[in-house]
Design a protein around this motif. Sequence first.
Motif, PDB file in Angstrom:
ATOM      1  N   VAL A   9       0.836  -1.200   0.000  1.00 37.86           N
ATOM      2  CA  VAL A   9       0.000   0.000   0.000  1.00 37.86           C
ATOM      3  C   VAL A   9       0.873   1.252   0.000  1.00 37.86           C
ATOM      4  O   VAL A   9       0.592   2.226  -0.713  1.00 37.86           O
ATOM      5  CB  VAL A   9      -0.946  -0.022   1.218  1.00 37.86           C
ATOM      6  CG1 VAL A   9      -1.632   1.333   1.383  1.00 37.86           C
ATOM      7  CG2 VAL A   9      -1.985  -1.130   1.076  1.00 37.86           C
ATOM      8  N   ALA A  10       1.939   1.247   0.778  1.00 33.92           N
ATOM      9  CA  ALA A  10       2.808   2.424   0.849  1.00 33.92           C
ATOM     10  C   ALA A  10       3.513   2.676  -0.481  1.00 33.92           C
ATOM     11  O   ALA A  10       3.726   3.834  -0.879  1.00 33.92           O
ATOM     12  CB  ALA A  10       3.834   2.256   1.969  1.00 33.92           C
ATOM     13  N   GLN A  11       3.886   1.619  -1.194  1.00 28.75           N
ATOM     14  CA  GLN A  11       4.599   1.786  -2.462  1.00 28.75           C
ATOM     15  C   GLN A  11       3.732   2.435  -3.532  1.00 28.75           C
ATOM     16  O   GLN A  11       4.255   3.074  -4.454  1.00 28.75           O
ATOM     17  CB  GLN A  11       5.106   0.426  -2.948  1.00 28.75           C
ATOM     18  CG  GLN A  11       6.320  -0.077  -2.184  1.00 28.75           C
ATOM     19  CD  GLN A  11       6.735  -1.465  -2.634  1.00 28.75           C
ATOM     20  OE1 GLN A  11       5.884  -2.319  -2.920  1.00 28.75           O
ATOM     21  NE2 GLN A  11       8.033  -1.696  -2.690  1.00 28.75           N
ATOM     22  N   ILE A  12       2.417   2.286  -3.450  1.00 32.16           N
ATOM     23  CA  ILE A  12       1.545   2.933  -4.438  1.00 32.16           C
ATOM     24  C   ILE A  12       1.762   4.441  -4.418  1.00 32.16           C
ATOM     25  O   ILE A  12       1.833   5.097  -5.464  1.00 32.16           O
ATOM     26  CB  ILE A  12       0.067   2.587  -4.157  1.00 32.16           C
ATOM     27  CG1 ILE A  12      -0.175   1.096  -4.372  1.00 32.16           C
ATOM     28  CG2 ILE A  12      -0.858   3.411  -5.041  1.00 32.16           C
ATOM     29  CD1 ILE A  12      -1.585   0.655  -4.043  1.00 32.16           C
ATOM     30  N   LYS A  13       1.909   4.995  -3.209  1.00 31.22           N
ATOM     31  CA  LYS A  13       2.147   6.433  -3.078  1.00 31.22           C
ATOM     32  C   LYS A  13       3.614   6.780  -3.265  1.00 31.22           C
ATOM     33  O   LYS A  13       3.955   7.709  -3.997  1.00 31.22           O
ATOM     34  CB  LYS A  13       1.670   6.916  -1.710  1.00 31.22           C
ATOM     35  CG  LYS A  13       1.878   8.408  -1.489  1.00 31.22           C
ATOM     36  CD  LYS A  13       1.367   8.844  -0.113  1.00 31.22           C
ATOM     37  CE  LYS A  13       1.608  10.341   0.096  1.00 31.22           C
ATOM     38  NZ  LYS A  13       1.136  10.787   1.433  1.00 31.22           N
ATOM     39  N   ASP A  14       4.505   6.008  -2.628  1.00 32.20           N
ATOM     40  CA  ASP A  14       5.933   6.341  -2.666  1.00 32.20           C
ATOM     41  C   ASP A  14       6.510   6.238  -4.066  1.00 32.20           C
ATOM     42  O   ASP A  14       7.408   7.007  -4.435  1.00 32.20           O
ATOM     43  CB  ASP A  14       6.705   5.410  -1.721  1.00 32.20           C
ATOM     44  CG  ASP A  14       6.305   5.605  -0.266  1.00 32.20           C
ATOM     45  OD1 ASP A  14       5.703   6.659   0.039  1.00 32.20           O
ATOM     46  OD2 ASP A  14       6.579   4.700   0.549  1.00 32.20           O
ATOM     47  N   ASP A  15       6.019   5.307  -4.877  1.00 32.67           N
ATOM     48  CA  ASP A  15       6.531   5.130  -6.235  1.00 32.67           C
ATOM     49  C   ASP A  15       5.828   6.018  -7.249  1.00 32.67           C
ATOM     50  O   ASP A  15       6.131   5.957  -8.450  1.00 32.67           O
ATOM     51  CB  ASP A  15       6.403   3.666  -6.669  1.00 32.67           C
ATOM     52  CG  ASP A  15       7.287   2.735  -5.846  1.00 32.67           C
ATOM     53  OD1 ASP A  15       8.120   3.257  -5.078  1.00 32.67           O
ATOM     54  OD2 ASP A  15       7.135   1.512  -5.968  1.00 32.67           O
ATOM     55  N   GLY A  16       4.867   6.831  -6.791  1.00 28.03           N
ATOM     56  CA  GLY A  16       4.158   7.735  -7.706  1.00 28.03           C
ATOM     57  C   GLY A  16       3.345   7.014  -8.750  1.00 28.03           C
ATOM     58  O   GLY A  16       3.242   7.480  -9.899  1.00 28.03           O
ATOM     59  N   LEU A  17       2.756   5.888  -8.391  1.00 26.54           N
ATOM     60  CA  LEU A  17       1.979   5.114  -9.366  1.00 26.54           C
ATOM     61  C   LEU A  17       0.718   5.866  -9.770  1.00 26.54           C
ATOM     62  O   LEU A  17       0.106   6.571  -8.971  1.00 26.54           O
ATOM     63  CB  LEU A  17       1.602   3.756  -8.773  1.00 26.54           C
ATOM     64  CG  LEU A  17       2.768   2.846  -8.359  1.00 26.54           C
ATOM     65  CD1 LEU A  17       2.244   1.521  -7.838  1.00 26.54           C
ATOM     66  CD2 LEU A  17       3.719   2.623  -9.519  1.00 26.54           C
ATOM     67  N   GLY A  18       0.321   5.693 -11.033  1.00 25.34           N
ATOM     68  CA  GLY A  18      -0.917   6.277 -11.533  1.00 25.34           C
ATOM     69  C   GLY A  18      -0.798   7.687 -12.044  1.00 25.34           C
ATOM     70  O   GLY A  18      -1.784   8.251 -12.531  1.00 25.34           O
ATOM     71  N   THR A  19       0.392   8.289 -11.956  1.00 24.07           N
ATOM     72  CA  THR A  19       0.537   9.691 -12.373  1.00 24.07           C
ATOM     73  C   THR A  19       0.959   9.836 -13.825  1.00 24.07           C
ATOM     74  O   THR A  19       1.099  10.953 -14.323  1.00 24.07           O
ATOM     75  CB  THR A  19       1.565  10.398 -11.471  1.00 24.07           C
ATOM     76  OG1 THR A  19       2.815   9.691 -11.533  1.00 24.07           O
ATOM     77  CG2 THR A  19       1.076  10.436 -10.028  1.00 24.07           C
ATOM     78  N   GLY A  20       1.200   8.728 -14.511  1.00 25.54           N
ATOM     79  CA  GLY A  20       1.604   8.796 -15.911  1.00 25.54           C
ATOM     80  C   GLY A  20       0.414   8.905 -16.842  1.00 25.54           C
ATOM     81  O   GLY A  20      -0.741   9.056 -16.418  1.00 25.54           O
ATOM     82  N   ASP A  21       0.706   8.812 -18.145  1.00 26.89           N
ATOM     83  CA  ASP A  21      -0.363   8.903 -19.145  1.00 26.89           C
ATOM     84  C   ASP A  21      -1.269   7.681 -19.106  1.00 26.89           C
ATOM     85  O   ASP A  21      -2.459   7.773 -19.422  1.00 26.89           O
ATOM     86  CB  ASP A  21       0.247   9.045 -20.543  1.00 26.89           C
ATOM     87  CG  ASP A  21       0.996  10.364 -20.709  1.00 26.89           C
ATOM     88  OD1 ASP A  21       0.653  11.318 -19.991  1.00 26.89           O
ATOM     89  OD2 ASP A  21       1.917  10.408 -21.539  1.00 26.89           O
ATOM     90  N   LYS A  22      -0.706   6.535 -18.750  1.00 24.47           N
ATOM     91  CA  LYS A  22      -1.489   5.305 -18.696  1.00 24.47           C
ATOM     92  C   LYS A  22      -1.585   4.825 -17.253  1.00 24.47           C
ATOM     93  O   LYS A  22      -0.702   5.110 -16.441  1.00 24.47           O
ATOM     94  CB  LYS A  22      -0.832   4.222 -19.562  1.00 24.47           C
ATOM     95  CG  LYS A  22      -0.828   4.550 -21.047  1.00 24.47           C
ATOM     96  CD  LYS A  22      -0.215   3.410 -21.842  1.00 24.47           C
ATOM     97  CE  LYS A  22      -0.231   3.722 -23.334  1.00 24.47           C
ATOM     98  NZ  LYS A  22       0.372   2.603 -24.123  1.00 24.47           N
ATOM     99  N   PRO A  23      -2.640   4.094 -16.907  1.00 19.72           N
ATOM    100  CA  PRO A  23      -2.767   3.586 -15.537  1.00 19.72           C
ATOM    101  C   PRO A  23      -1.712   2.525 -15.247  1.00 19.72           C
ATOM    102  O   PRO A  23      -1.191   1.865 -16.153  1.00 19.72           O
ATOM    103  CB  PRO A  23      -4.182   2.992 -15.506  1.00 19.72           C
ATOM    104  CG  PRO A  23      -4.486   2.660 -16.927  1.00 19.72           C
ATOM    105  CD  PRO A  23      -3.798   3.698 -17.753  1.00 19.72           C
ATOM    106  N   ASP A  24      -1.401   2.359 -13.976  1.00 21.04           N
ATOM    107  CA  ASP A  24      -0.516   1.285 -13.523  1.00 21.04           C
ATOM    108  C   ASP A  24      -1.357   0.144 -12.966  1.00 21.04           C
ATOM    109  O   ASP A  24      -2.386   0.367 -12.308  1.00 21.04           O
ATOM    110  CB  ASP A  24       0.441   1.797 -12.439  1.00 21.04           C
ATOM    111  CG  ASP A  24       1.480   2.756 -12.996  1.00 21.04           C
ATOM    112  OD1 ASP A  24       2.156   2.374 -13.968  1.00 21.04           O
ATOM    113  OD2 ASP A  24       1.609   3.877 -12.474  1.00 21.04           O
TER     114      ASP A  24
END
Length: 655
Positions: free
Chosen positions: A479-494
């Motif tokens: 759960v923490a890595q979703i925020k720490d790795d900046g997931l979802g901020t790109g052009d396509k979903p992660d």
Amino acid sequence: MAAARLTPNGVPATLAGDLNLKPVVQVVDLKSIAVNGPPGSAPRFRIVVSDGTSTTPTLLASQLCDLALSGLVRRGTIVQLTEYLVNGVQGRRVVVILNMEVLVPECDIIGQPIMVPEPGVSNQNSMRINQINSAPQHGSMTGGAMNTGTRHTDNAPAVQRPMAGNSSNMATKPSDSAPVFQPTVQPSYRPAPNYKNRGTIMKNEAPARIIPISQLNPYQGRFAIKARVTAKGEIRRYHNAKGDGKVFSFDLLDSDGGEIRVTCFNALVDRFYEAVEVGKVYVVSRGNLKTAKKDYNHLNSEWEIFLENQSTVELCPDENCSIPAQRFCFTTIDRIENSDNNAILDVIGVVTSVNPTTTIQRKNGMDAQKRTITLKDMSGRSVEVTMWGDFCNREGSQLQQMVECGVFPVLAVKAGKVNDFNGKSVGTISSSQLLINPDLAEAHSLRQWFDCGGRDASTQSISRDFTPAASRNENRKTVAQIKDDGLGTGDKPDWVTVKATVTFLKTDSFCYTACPNMIGDRQCNKKVTKSDTGNWLCDKCNQEFPECDYRYLLQIQIQDHTGTTWATAFQETGQELLGCSARELYMFKENGDSRYEDTLMQCLHWDYLLRLKVKEETYGDDRRIKNTVAKAERVNPVAESKFMLDGISRLMASY
């Protein structure tokens, strides 16, 4: 230099349609021609052949082009035409050479042959090829169209002059020292007793004859192939500028190992779909050959047959079983790891695990069934194989029953598609085939290996981070890595998989009222509201309905050892979490049924493997990360332990 013996009157007899003559002729000109085909296609060749008196242009079939490319057939070569066709094309006669034998690789031009005139062309305009006694041009090919005419000046008698820019047009006066080769005297040509001079054999008028699939080419007239149906696709419907339509295809295999796909459209679908059965042998004739699109057609033929109104597909007996049931070219699992994405290949292995069938929603809104299994082989690798559609309930159910009973069958996958998302996996396509415990040498070898110790042999999965209980290849995150790795901020979903516990459910709005209208094969599902008439109104469909549907819109809180976050679960994943439909849960709540609270409580405080789609979305001026649950499965302790052990093994191997 060997003496040559050309067939007298061989060219006129060949053009007249005598397919049993097998004339001996000489190549007097050869050049490559452009063809419409995929990039990298081999060139085609046109050659002019002579019987010592007459000449005619011919086309080489694709399987003979290597003879010209290698220089084995060139200007001056003497050959015997052992197999050929004569087609009528726009009033002209065209000879297509299907097979020939090289008799004399090098020889001076024999005689002074003239071009056989086409219908309507006077003999005065016939072109003459003059005898050339100089040394032959080894391996050369003319670059332009043959022009064998003579040139005259106004103030001088007719003389022969070479034509500039074309070596084949050069005419020289015979030298006294160079030997002159003349055709050996033979009796005048007389056709065989069954020969009839019927003129040009036009396309679709000559009697069909069985030819190998490998020898098909678009220059043939009416052809026929005898082959076994190895695969048959479902009927697909489409819509384009011309309107609605339907199409289906089936694959053929002949006794020489040649494969080709046959496609039918619209009315021909109704005519042939029920008549064609997998495993049966048919004679197919009168089709239209087109270049195969290799992005969708994996067979070993450069052509594809499109059936037409005059086409025939006739069932025939295969008494001596000369045509095999299937043709395989297996790739070991360790080599799949280096295969390209979307590659089509055959794989065989022992089934070690089978997962239950699940339902997912495709991008077009359609529901699809999928089931995953694991194959291992003697290469020390294992791979995930994903079954789609009917494969899940047909072969998939049979495999699941066998594995649950302790029987680990051998499975051969014909035409599987490679997927390289987070490692390599193999999936079925419409033309795939699954054979359980096939009678093949490779299957017997795998069976013996597995029963004699292969069952306990350690293997490494090429499907990265693969857990048998998971729905597909995983990219494990906390759960923490979703925020720490900046997931979802790109052009396509992660897309990630999180092992977490469901700790809370919002119950005030666990579902919404949905439109029940069916649009084609799928439901509208848009939100509906009560109208003044008491019916349910859908703004999209612009219709009212007395009843509505109910679909999940669950807000759940998940937690692991690193933190908590919120996620949204829609219809399919809501049912996976709660075990009942949104309508059923809504009715429990409306009726004050105790099963309402029991259903909500039974999903809390369990560990799940949650497949999450992580994407940043905008709400007004606020941007936030939204987690959508695409798949939810309760953790299987055995499978999770295996996953952790595999992770430890990979970690140790990296040091």
